[in-house]
Write an enzyme that holds these catalytic residues in place. Structure first.
Site, PDB file in Angstrom:
ATOM      1  N   ASP A  14     -56.064 -10.808 -17.143  1.00  0.00           N
ATOM      2  CA  ASP A  14     -55.878  -9.789 -16.402  1.00  0.00           C
ATOM      3  C   ASP A  14     -56.298  -9.536 -15.024  1.00  0.00           C
ATOM      4  OD1 ASP A  14     -54.963  -6.879 -16.020  1.00  0.00           O
ATOM      5  OD2 ASP A  14     -56.850  -6.157 -16.656  1.00  0.00           O
ATOM      6  N   SER A  15     -55.777  -8.754 -14.094  1.00  0.00           N
ATOM      7  CA  SER A  15     -56.702  -8.734 -12.772  1.00  0.00           C
ATOM      8  C   SER A  15     -58.117  -8.220 -12.932  1.00  0.00           C
ATOM      9  CB  SER A  15     -56.026  -7.874 -12.043  1.00  0.00           C
ATOM     10  OG  SER A  15     -56.036  -6.451 -12.636  1.00  0.00           O
ATOM     11  N   CYS A  77     -51.628  -7.911 -18.181  1.00  0.00           N
ATOM     12  CA  CYS A  77     -51.562  -7.141 -17.094  1.00  0.00           C
ATOM     13  C   CYS A  77     -50.193  -6.928 -16.607  1.00  0.00           C
ATOM     14  CB  CYS A  77     -52.214  -7.872 -15.939  1.00  0.00           C
ATOM     15  SG  CYS A  77     -52.029  -7.027 -14.209  1.00  0.00           S
ATOM     16  N   GLU A 156     -62.153   3.877 -14.251  1.00  0.00           N
ATOM     17  CA  GLU A 156     -63.191   2.979 -13.920  1.00  0.00           C
ATOM     18  C   GLU A 156     -64.363   3.833 -13.823  1.00  0.00           C
ATOM     19  OE1 GLU A 156     -62.172  -0.413 -11.592  1.00  0.00           O
ATOM     20  OE2 GLU A 156     -61.157  -0.912 -13.438  1.00  0.00           O
ATOM     21  N   CYS A 188     -49.707   0.174 -17.586  1.00  0.00           N
ATOM     22  CA  CYS A 188     -50.793  -0.506 -17.194  1.00  0.00           C
ATOM     23  C   CYS A 188     -51.822  -0.563 -18.307  1.00  0.00           C
ATOM     24  CB  CYS A 188     -51.418   0.386 -16.138  1.00  0.00           C
ATOM     25  SG  CYS A 188     -52.925   0.115 -15.377  1.00  0.00           S
ATOM     26  N   HIS A 190     -54.927  -0.303 -18.441  1.00  0.00           N
ATOM     27  CA  HIS A 190     -56.244   0.613 -18.356  1.00  0.00           C
ATOM     28  C   HIS A 190     -55.819   1.874 -19.047  1.00  0.00           C
ATOM     29  CE1 HIS A 190     -58.060  -1.631 -15.142  1.00  0.00           C
ATOM     30  NE2 HIS A 190     -58.996  -0.896 -15.236  1.00  0.00           N
TER      31      HIS A 190
END
Lengths: 269, 269
Positions: A14-15, A77, A156, A188, A190
Site C-alpha cells: 500500500d502507499s 491500495c 491519520e 480507500c 483507510h
C-alpha cells in the site's frame, strides 16, 4: 520458470499503512499464510498524485516484494489498483490481485442495489475505474462518485469521532444522499476506520461496502485455484516493511492492523 | 572555485507547492531576480516523515537546483529547514537559507511579545527547531508549540472558510489561547492562506507571524552582502519544476503564487 512455492509468503503493498486493514482481513481468513507487507510511507499518499507517478511507484513496490520471494501480490491500495493493476499483471510473473474487483463484487452481491455512491482519493475517483467496472456489470446502476481527500488526514490524526469530521462527511455525502444512494463504496483502505461514524450518520438507510474482507476471499480463491495455499506446519510469519520509519506511521500501523506486531523494518526501494 | 554568477537564478524548493508563497514574497521584494522553483510533489508531504528521510529528500532537491546553476538556495519549507538546513549548508557551496530564522526574527521584532504559540507539521514541531531558536534569543519567552497536521489538507482542498476548518482550528488553538498567547507563528508555508480565517477567529488579540516576507528580506540582505544581486537588464525568468504533474498541484500552484505562470516542467530527481 519453476512455479512459485506454496510455502512462500504472500506480498501485500500500500502507499502507507492503510493497507493493513486488508492484512487484518487476510489473517482472519487465511491464518496459515505468511505475509510480507510493504508500506511506502516515504512517498505516501498516492491518492493526490498523477497516474504516471502512481504506476512508477507501484512497479517499484511490487519489485521489492517479488525480490523477497513472494508467491503472489495483493495491491491493498485503491489508487494503485485503479491506475497500476494492468501494468503490474503484465510486468510480473506472480499473480497480482487488487482491491477494486473485490469491491465491485461486494457492491453487486446485494441484488437490490440501485443507487451507488463511491468515495475515495482524487486519484481513485479520477481514474473512473470503479465507475466503469460497476457500469459494465450492471448497466442500469446509478453511480455517483466523489473524491474525499480530507478523510485520510482525519483518520491519520485519529479524529474519527470529531465534530469537524462529521461536518466534513456531511458536506461530502450531501450530493450522494440527495441522489438517494442505497449503497456506499468505501474506496480507500483507510476508510474502514470510519465505519462507526458513518453508521451513526447514515443509519440503516445505506449499506456500506468495504473491500477488505472481499479482497481476502478473492485471494483465498486465487491461491486455491493455483495450488498455492500454504500447507507447511510451521508458524506463519508477518513481516512489515516501511520506506520511512516515522513514529506516527508505526502507531498508526497498530491501529490499522488491530494488533501488536514485531519490529518494523526499513525498506529502501 | 569561481564565485557564483550574480546573473544566475535563485533556487527555491519546497516539499510541494506551498513554498510558492515564499516565491511570491521574493518576487515582490526582488523583482529583478530570476527564480527556479522545485516542488517535490511526487513525495509531498515531508511534514509527517522522519528526520532521515526529510534530510535525504532535501539534499536531492538542493542537488537538482545546484545542477541547474543557481547562485543560492532558499529552503521554502519549514519541515525541511528544521531538519536539513545544517546538512545542506555543510554539503553545498552555494549559500543556503531557510524560513525558520526569518520566522524567529519576525516573531521577536515586536518587543512586547511574551507568549508565543507555534503551529506547524508534526515534523517541524517535533524537531523543536523554532522552540530552541526562540528560547536562545529570549529566554523568558513562554513558548507553546502544537502539530496541526489537518491544516495543510484543508488548504489543499480549498476549504479555507469552511465550518469544519473553523472547528479544527478551534480545537488546535484552544490550548494556545488558554495560555494567553499574544503571537502565533505560522510555521508552514501553506498557512498564509489561512490568515483571513485566523484573523476573523482571533481578532486583534493575537499577532500572526508569517515568515514569507521576512524570508524574502533575509534573502535580499544575503545577496547584497555577497554581491549576488542581479544587475542584468534582461527580463528575469521564473521556471517551475514539479516532480509530479498532477492537475491538482498545478491549480494549487496558481493559488499559492497568486498569479499565472508558464508551463510547469517535470523534474526527475
Amino acid at each position: 520458470m519453476t512455479s512459485p512455492d506454496s510455502s512462500a509468503p504472500l506480498g501485500v503493498f500500500d502507499s502507507g499503512v492503510g493497507g493493513l486493514t486488508v492484512v487484518r482481513a487476510l489473517r482472519e481468513l487465511l491464518p496459515n499464510e505468511s505475509i510480507i507487507y510493504l508500506g511506502d510511507t516515504a512517498r505516501v499518499p498516492y491518492g493526490s498524485k498523477s497516474p504516471d507517478t502512481i504506476r512508477r511507484f507501484s512497479v517499484e513496490d511490487t519489485q521489492f516484494l517479488v525480490s523477497h520471494g513472494v508467491k503472489a501480490v495483493v495491491v491493498a491500495c485503491n489508487t494503485a489498483t485503479a491506475h497500476a493493476l494492468p501494468v503490474l499483471q503484465a510486468t510480473f510473473r506472480v499473480p497480482v490481485i487488487g482491491v477494486l474487483e473485490p469491491g465491485v463484487e461486494a457492491t453487486l452481491a446485494d441484488d437490490s442495489c440501485e443507487r451507488v455512491g463511491i468515495i475515495g482519493t482524487a486519484g481513485t475517483i479520477r481514474s473512473s475505474a470503479y465507475q466503469y467496472a460497476l457500469a459494465m456489470r450492471k448497466p442500469d446502476l446509478l453511480i455517483h462518485a466523489i473524491a474525499t481527500p480530507l478523510l485520510v488526514p482525519f483518520v491519520e490524526e485519529g479524529w474519527t469521532d470529531h465534530p469537524a469530521l462529521k461536518s466534513v462527511l456531511k458536506e461530502y455525502l450531501k450530493p450522494l444522499l440527495d441522489k438517494g444512494m442505497d449503497t456506499l463504496v468505501l474506496g480507500c483502505t483507510h476508510y474502514p476506520l470510519l465505519i462507526p461514524v458513518l453508521k451513526r450518520m447514515l443509519g440503516n438507510k445505506v449499506r456500506l461496502v468495504d473491500s477488505a474482507s472481499t479482497c481476502a476471499a478473492h485471494t483465498q480463491r486465487m491461491l486455491e485455484e493455483k495450488g498455492l495455499l500454504r500447507t507447511a506446519k510451521g508458524k506463519p510469519t508477518l513481516e512489515i516493511y516501511l520506506t520511512d520509519l516515522a513514529e506516527q506511521a508505526e502507531a498508526l500501523a497498530k491501529r490499522f492492523l488491530g494488533t501488536e506486531f514485531g519490529k518494523v523494518k526499513k525498506a529502501t526501494l
